[in-house]
Design an enzyme around this catalytic site. Structure first.
Site, PDB file in Angstrom:
ATOM      1  N   HIS A 136       0.836  -1.210   0.000  1.00  0.00           N
ATOM      2  CA  HIS A 136       0.000   0.000   0.000  1.00  0.00           C
ATOM      3  C   HIS A 136       0.870   1.259   0.000  1.00  0.00           C
ATOM      4  CE1 HIS A 136      -3.421  -2.598   1.318  1.00  0.00           C
ATOM      5  NE2 HIS A 136      -2.441  -3.210   1.969  1.00  0.00           N
ATOM      6  N   SER A 138      13.393  22.687 -16.199  1.00  0.00           N
ATOM      7  CA  SER A 138      12.197  23.502 -16.366  1.00  0.00           C
ATOM      8  C   SER A 138      12.611  24.828 -17.009  1.00  0.00           C
ATOM      9  CB  SER A 138      11.569  23.745 -14.989  1.00  0.00           C
ATOM     10  OG  SER A 138      10.823  24.938 -15.004  1.00  0.00           O
ATOM     11  N   LYS A 171      15.000  22.617 -11.161  1.00  0.00           N
ATOM     12  CA  LYS A 171      14.269  21.387 -11.508  1.00  0.00           C
ATOM     13  C   LYS A 171      15.068  20.393 -12.330  1.00  0.00           C
ATOM     14  CE  LYS A 171      10.008  20.985 -11.470  1.00  0.00           C
ATOM     15  NZ  LYS A 171       9.186  20.050 -10.715  1.00  0.00           N
ATOM     16  N   GLU A 227       8.311   9.378 -17.092  1.00  0.00           N
ATOM     17  CA  GLU A 227       6.918   9.856 -17.211  1.00  0.00           C
ATOM     18  C   GLU A 227       6.341   9.487 -18.579  1.00  0.00           C
ATOM     19  OE1 GLU A 227       6.298  13.967 -15.761  1.00  0.00           O
ATOM     20  OE2 GLU A 227       8.286  13.765 -14.908  1.00  0.00           O
TER      21      GLU A 227
END
Ligand code: ARG
Length: 458
Positions: A155, A276, A282, A289
């Protein structure tokens, strides 16, 4: 003018021509289309259905057409209806009437089914090879991380101690199953539909086994109606691709989480991240992704294929043409995803201190404390409750199971002795999990060996 248009009063309209053409997807299949035609021509000659001289002339010309397309001398006409038409017309343009004999005892319906099978079978071999490479990389990394302690989660909550090796080998199990699924899909793909002709077979004395053998296919079809419309192998293939993509997507999702500042378990090299445009600090793991998102397209293609097939009567229907692009796109995306994922994981390092540190919080050794009491004769459910109480005390006092005093242990159960500390030590907790397939380093070593054996047998 279309190959089949002699009995038609009107040419097809331009919009219909574009709509009907499959040449873009077919361009990928020119080599296999020629391979199938060569096998068919050889069979026709061997069976005396056409002359041997004519058969040889056809085979030579087909080989030259292939060489010319390979080298770019001959361009596939983007206005052609499909690859079968384009090559047959080119053949006839080159060798005249002899070329017209090739299509004896054959139909484009069987031809397209064969081409897709030949093409898919070759692409499946590449996919199997690439999945092998990924498995090899993961098992090698597992071997170097047999004692790299990390938290195991259920979980996504800290559960028990495992190692990075054990974690990596869980994905190896998945990718091994994927490789086996690719192999099974390949077996179902390698069935020759040649000889079904349009739908009902042919009056000519063809030798189906000879053609199949030339193409390296072990099996031939049972029923000619089914042979021209069977796309089960395409469903099997895209299903196998989907399952692999689920695994790549799940692993990628883990990489996104584990490389976050909050976890800091993994560092993905800059080569697979982007910055970024506005936030100078970043570093985003875009590769992971994108891999997560690419999987969605494969599942969608599988559903689209089911939807196309579900109402079709037996034998060829033009709807079948639409399954081709879905299949090929799925293969392309999956092959690229595998290459990117393997390269990314090769360039991803575990931050062993962060992993170990995380494993020492969250009471990962709670089950070991309960098991300790079980070994002293306490029924597991009672031992579980005793340790729950201990954990409540520890949380209240801001302690861990390691820093509770022996008096606190004894207050919970007189059966606790000093050796509880050795039992709940993370390394001990790990090596104690030595049941089959478990996290103990020796058991993971076995898993690595088994995986390597299985891999060499696929
Ligand atoms: N272009 C078709 C396809 O990709 C193959 C030819 C189909 N046969 C026919 N009779 N229209 O499926």
């Amino acid at each position: 003018m279309a190959l089949w248009s002699s009995g038609f009063h009107e040419d097809v309209s331009e919009v219909m021509h574009d709509f009907n053409s499959s040449i873009v997807a077919d361009s990928l299949m020119y080599a296999v289309d020629i391979e199938g035609s060569i096998a068919h021509a050889n069979m026709l000659g061997r069976q005396g259905i056409i002359g041997t001289v004519e058969a040889n002339e056809i085979v030579d010309a087909l080989q030259k057409i292939k060489d010319d397309i390979d080298s770019g001398v001959l361009k596939i006409d983007k206005n052609a209806e499909d690859i079968h038409t384009f090559i047959e017309e080119e053949l006839t343009a080159r060798i005249g009437n002899v070329g017209k004999e090739l299509h004896t005892a054959r139909s484009r319906n069987g031809q397209v089914a064969l081409d897709i099978r030949l093409y898919t079978s070759k692409r499946l071999s590449v996919l199997i090879h690439k999945t092998h490479e990924l498995i090899t990389e993961l098992t090698n990394q597992a071997e170097s991380n047999l004692n790299t302690i990390m938290p195991g989660y259920t979980h996504l909550q800290p559960a028990q101690v495992i190692t990075y090796a054990h974690y990596l080998m869980s994905y190896v199990s998945m990718f091994l199953r994927d490789t086996e699924r690719f192999r099974e899909a390949k077996d179902r793909t390698e069935v020759s539909p040649l000889g079904a002709a349009a739908l009902a077979g042919t009056p000519f004395p063809i030798d189906l086994r000879y053609t199949a053998k030339q193409l390296g296919f072990a099996k031939i079809f049972d029923n000619s109606l089914d042979a021209v419309s069977d796309r089960d192998f395409a469903l099997d293939t895209v299903y196998a691709l989907s399952t692999l993509m689920v695994h790549l997507s799940q692993f990628s999702a883990q990489i996104v989480i584990f490389s976050s500042q909050e976890f800091g378990f993994l560092t993905v090299s800059d080569a697979f991240t982007t910055g970024s445009s506005i936030m100078p600090q970043k570093k985003n793991v875009d590769a992971a992704e994108l891999l997560r998102a690419k999987s969605a397209r494969i599942f969608a293609n599988l559903i689209a294929m089911f939807a196309i097939l579900k109402d079709l009567p037996p034998a060829y229907n033009k709807d079948l043409q639409e399954t081709k692009e879905l299949l090929f796109e799925s293969i392309d995306i999956t092959e690229k995803s595998l290459s990117v994922f393997t390269a990314m994981i090769k360039d991803t390092l575990p931050n062993t201190d962060n992993m170990r540190n995380a494993a020492s919080h969250g009471f990962l050794n709670a089950t070991d404390a309960a098991d300790y009491l079980v070994r002293k004769g306490v029924p597991f459910r009672d031992a579980y409750r005793t340790v729950s109480n201990l954990i409540r005390t520890a949380v209240q006092e801001n302690k861990t199971l390691e820093t509770l005093t022996i008096d606190e242990y004894k207050a919970a159960s007189p059966l606790f002795d000093d050796d509880i500390y050795a039992t709940i030590d993370l390394a001990a907790s790990l090596s104690n999990r030595d049941s089959h397939g478990g996290a103990a380093p020796d058991r993971v070593k076995e898993q690595i060996q088994n995986a390597r054996n299985r891999l060499s047998a696929i």
